[in-house]
Structures are given as structure tokens and as C-alpha cells.
Design a protein around this motif. Sequence first.
Motif, PDB file in Angstrom:
ATOM      1  N   MET A  20       0.845  -1.189   0.000  1.00 40.54           N
ATOM      2  CA  MET A  20       0.000   0.000   0.000  1.00 40.54           C
ATOM      3  C   MET A  20       0.887   1.248   0.000  1.00 40.54           C
ATOM      4  O   MET A  20       1.905   1.300   0.665  1.00 40.54           O
ATOM      5  N   GLY A  21       0.501   2.241  -0.715  1.00 34.72           N
ATOM      6  CA  GLY A  21       1.286   3.459  -0.844  1.00 34.72           C
ATOM      7  C   GLY A  21       2.072   3.433  -2.137  1.00 34.72           C
ATOM      8  O   GLY A  21       1.958   4.342  -2.963  1.00 34.72           O
ATOM      9  N   LEU A  22       2.832   2.383  -2.330  1.00 36.07           N
ATOM     10  CA  LEU A  22       3.586   2.250  -3.574  1.00 36.07           C
ATOM     11  C   LEU A  22       2.667   1.964  -4.754  1.00 36.07           C
ATOM     12  O   LEU A  22       2.936   2.387  -5.883  1.00 36.07           O
ATOM     13  N   ASN A  23       1.548   1.260  -4.510  1.00 40.60           N
ATOM     14  CA  ASN A  23       0.591   1.052  -5.592  1.00 40.60           C
ATOM     15  C   ASN A  23      -0.111   2.367  -5.959  1.00 40.60           C
ATOM     16  O   ASN A  23      -0.422   2.624  -7.127  1.00 40.60           O
ATOM     17  N   ALA A  24      -0.330   3.218  -4.952  1.00 42.15           N
ATOM     18  CA  ALA A  24      -0.911   4.531  -5.225  1.00 42.15           C
ATOM     19  C   ALA A  24       0.071   5.404  -6.002  1.00 42.15           C
ATOM     20  O   ALA A  24      -0.316   6.116  -6.947  1.00 42.15           O
ATOM     21  N   PHE A  25       1.328   5.364  -5.622  1.00 45.80           N
ATOM     22  CA  PHE A  25       2.369   6.101  -6.337  1.00 45.80           C
ATOM     23  C   PHE A  25       2.442   5.625  -7.786  1.00 45.80           C
ATOM     24  O   PHE A  25       2.555   6.434  -8.719  1.00 45.80           O
ATOM     25  N   PHE A  26       2.369   4.331  -7.985  1.00 49.27           N
ATOM     26  CA  PHE A  26       2.409   3.731  -9.315  1.00 49.27           C
ATOM     27  C   PHE A  26       1.272   4.277 -10.195  1.00 49.27           C
ATOM     28  O   PHE A  26       1.509   4.752 -11.315  1.00 49.27           O
ATOM     29  N   SER A  27       0.054   4.200  -9.683  1.00 47.39           N
ATOM     30  CA  SER A  27      -1.113   4.526 -10.508  1.00 47.39           C
ATOM     31  C   SER A  27      -1.363   6.022 -10.649  1.00 47.39           C
ATOM     32  O   SER A  27      -1.629   6.509 -11.756  1.00 47.39           O
ATOM     33  N   TYR A  28      -1.281   6.738  -9.542  1.00 46.50           N
ATOM     34  CA  TYR A  28      -1.750   8.122  -9.549  1.00 46.50           C
ATOM     35  C   TYR A  28      -0.648   9.141  -9.813  1.00 46.50           C
ATOM     36  O   TYR A  28      -0.934  10.255 -10.244  1.00 46.50           O
ATOM     37  N   THR A  29       0.596   8.767  -9.548  1.00 48.00           N
ATOM     38  CA  THR A  29       1.699   9.695  -9.807  1.00 48.00           C
ATOM     39  C   THR A  29       2.429   9.346 -11.102  1.00 48.00           C
ATOM     40  O   THR A  29       2.459  10.134 -12.043  1.00 48.00           O
ATOM     41  N   VAL A  30       3.022   8.146 -11.141  1.00 51.81           N
ATOM     42  CA  VAL A  30       3.855   7.781 -12.297  1.00 51.81           C
ATOM     43  C   VAL A  30       3.015   7.721 -13.573  1.00 51.81           C
ATOM     44  O   VAL A  30       3.398   8.274 -14.611  1.00 51.81           O
ATOM     45  N   VAL A  31       1.867   7.069 -13.501  1.00 53.09           N
ATOM     46  CA  VAL A  31       1.005   6.947 -14.681  1.00 53.09           C
ATOM     47  C   VAL A  31       0.056   8.130 -14.805  1.00 53.09           C
ATOM     48  O   VAL A  31      -0.039   8.770 -15.859  1.00 53.09           O
ATOM     49  N   GLY A  32      -0.639   8.457 -13.721  1.00 48.27           N
ATOM     50  CA  GLY A  32      -1.657   9.499 -13.777  1.00 48.27           C
ATOM     51  C   GLY A  32      -1.116  10.900 -13.964  1.00 48.27           C
ATOM     52  O   GLY A  32      -1.516  11.617 -14.890  1.00 48.27           O
TER      53      GLY A  32
END
Length: 430
Positions: free
Chosen positions: A79-91
Motif C-alpha cells: 500500500m502506498g507504492l501502488n498509489a504512487f504507481f497509478s496516480y503519480t507515475v502513470v496518472g
Amino acid sequence: MLEKLFQLSAHGTNVRTEIIAGLTTFLTMAYIIFVNPMMMADAGIDPGAAFVATCLAAAIGSLIMGLWANYPIALAPGMGLNAFFSYTVVGSMGYSWEVALGAVFISGFMFFLLSIFKIREWIINSIPMALRSAIAAGIGLFLALIALKNAGLVVDHPATLVALGDLTQPAPLLAALGFAIIVALAYRQVTGAVMIGILVITGISLITGLSQASGIMSAPPSLAPTYMQLDIRGALEIGMLSVIFAFLFVDLFDTSGTLIGVAQRANLVDEDGKMPRLGRALMADSTATMAGAALGTSTTTSYIESAAGTAAGGRTGLTACVVALLFLLALFFSPLAGAVPAFATAPALLFVAVLMTGGLIQVNWDDLTEAAPVVITAIMMPLTFSIANGIALGFIAWTVIKVFAGRWQDLNPSLYILAGLFVIKLALFN
């Protein structure tokens, strides 16, 4: 065979105790089966493939930890790293999910090398404890913002950026109810409190027609949309360096803290307070990250929820192997995972956020040269919607403030180097 493989008697445990401990750990962390595919889908990844990748990455990681390192510690996408993956790096940054998976793989490979050459201790010891607490708290606040957004409790506003959502709608009300249930059950030390909260709200949603289910059990969805789709070459461009560093940095501290914390609670440390086979445990974690990236999910890491299993008596890797088996069985419950709405998983995110911000108690708030960078680190993650930006600004603020305050003796060479690299990154490659 189990006695020889896991040394059960030497650890004062037996097969029955280890199985119960494994089941306990699984119930406390099984919410990731519902939460992670939903977050990966926000990055454009097929949710069915993400579900399979989540279960397989957790099973592989837990199995390696159990069989090779012989620790009762389970792993799953963090948790947290999956949010970074989806919402920061990709989004926010606009990279494809294939490139993001490549960055996850590279960070896992770097973590593996750090574990082999024992550089991990030097890195961890060079970063102030207050900054480590700030990073964890910042990720917690980042998750809280995502949770409130998914629940409809916080919405965008052209004048104020954010505003309170429509509380006459069922989604925010059910999300609030789910959060209250999870907190109350966790306070009463009920095993699987987070999963129970998710299932209760999902049940209400199904009964009231807010969501639909296509069944409970079925054959696992296809992994083909994500299997070996990672783009390592695309992740090697200069602009991705800070992303790779953020994945590595957060996983490094999260894993180290979890391993040491769980081992201490279970009395698995030696007379000097150190973990035997720590290198194996770290390599198990990094190997799981690389495997997870190849399968199609974000960073796989050790779970602090493993402490629930050790509290139930788990002392060996058999506990982790039981968790691995249960994640494999979960592959056949994909219809149930698909029926869980976003407002049912939002309370779980918010609860994790509460736990992650608790580390701020370790900060010396009377020392402004420490408190100010901590606040900057923590609040800039949700406000810039980026864990990487929060880490970068936190290191810069810590170094500059200490120098200007005449406290340069509190700094070490690695802090100067990291702060300088972050300045270059924000100035030229943001």
C-alpha cells in the motif's frame, strides 16, 4: 519433513500453531486482493489480470520468505507504492503502465544488489529517523486523500481545489460506516477487521443494488494482458530516475522496518538484537518485487500485518507458506473481488493511512530544524499528488534548513548528495 525444513521444535512451535498463524496473517492482509486490482485498474491495467498478479506475487513472495529465509513474514503488493504507481507515475507524470512496471523491476533489482553487497545498513543509518517517519506519514496522507476521493467525501472544486462531497449520496455514507466498523473492530483486536469492513459494505451495496456480482467462484482470469509486459528500456530514461529511487527508497525502509519490527515482537532476534538471515529476508523481498513486476503489479513488500500471525504463535517460515497457499486459493474468487465497489475499499485505505501517520510521534517537535522538514515532506506528498516530490522536497528542506541554522554537524555526506541530486531533478527533469 516440515520439522527438518522449518526447525519447528527449535522455535518452540508446531504445525497446528503455524497453520493458525498463517490463517490469521492472511485474514489481516487479504484486503489487498480487493484494493490492489482496483488501484492498478486506475493506471489502465486490466483488473482481472491485476487480480491474478496480486495473488501470485503475494504467493511467490511469501513462499520465498518462508522456504528460504524461514521467517513468519508474508508479502504482497504494498500500500502506498501502488498509489504512487497509478496516480503519480502513470496518472500525473503520464508514463505508461508498462514503463512504470519496468521502473518497479529495476528498483527490485537494485534492492537485490543492495542486499547482496550489504549497502542497506549504510543507507538506512545515513537517513535521519525523523525523515523516515515523515515519509511514512506522507504516504499515509496521500492514501487518505485517495480514499476520501474514492469515497466521494472529497471532490474537486474550481475555486478551492477541494471541497466536501454530497453527503446525501449513499457512497460517502457507506464509506464512513465502513471506516467506523474497521476502526471499532481493530480496537477490539478482531482478526481480519479490515477485510470484515470491506465485506460488510460490499454486502450492503449488493443488497441495495449499488453494485452487482457475477458469482463467488470461477476460474482465474487471464494474466496475458500484463504478463511480461514491463518496459525496462523505457524506464531507463533520465526522467524516471527519481521514480525508480522513490520505489527503491520507500520499499527499502518499509521492508527493513517491517522485518525488524515483526522479528522483535516474535523474539526472533539474537542476543545483540539483530536478525539472523536478514540478508535472505531482504533478497526474498526484492525477488518478489521483480517477480511481481513481471506478472503485472506494483512493488511487492513485507507486510506489518504479519505481526498478527506471530501474535498467534507463528515462529517459522511455515506460517508464510500457509499464507502463500491461501493467496493461491484466492485466485478462484475473482467474481467476489470484482463486486467490491470503490467506496467499500476506501475505508481500508483510510485506516492504513491512520496507522502510517502514527510514526510522527517519534519526531522532536520542539526542534524546528527537524519539525519543519518533516511537515514539508508529509504534506507535499498529498498536495503535489506525488510521493517522489514529497521525498525530494523533504531532503532538500532538511539539508538547507540545517545548514542555515548552523547545524551542519547534523548532516552526513549522503544527505548532501541526495539533496543535490533532488535539486537537479526538480530543476531539469520535473
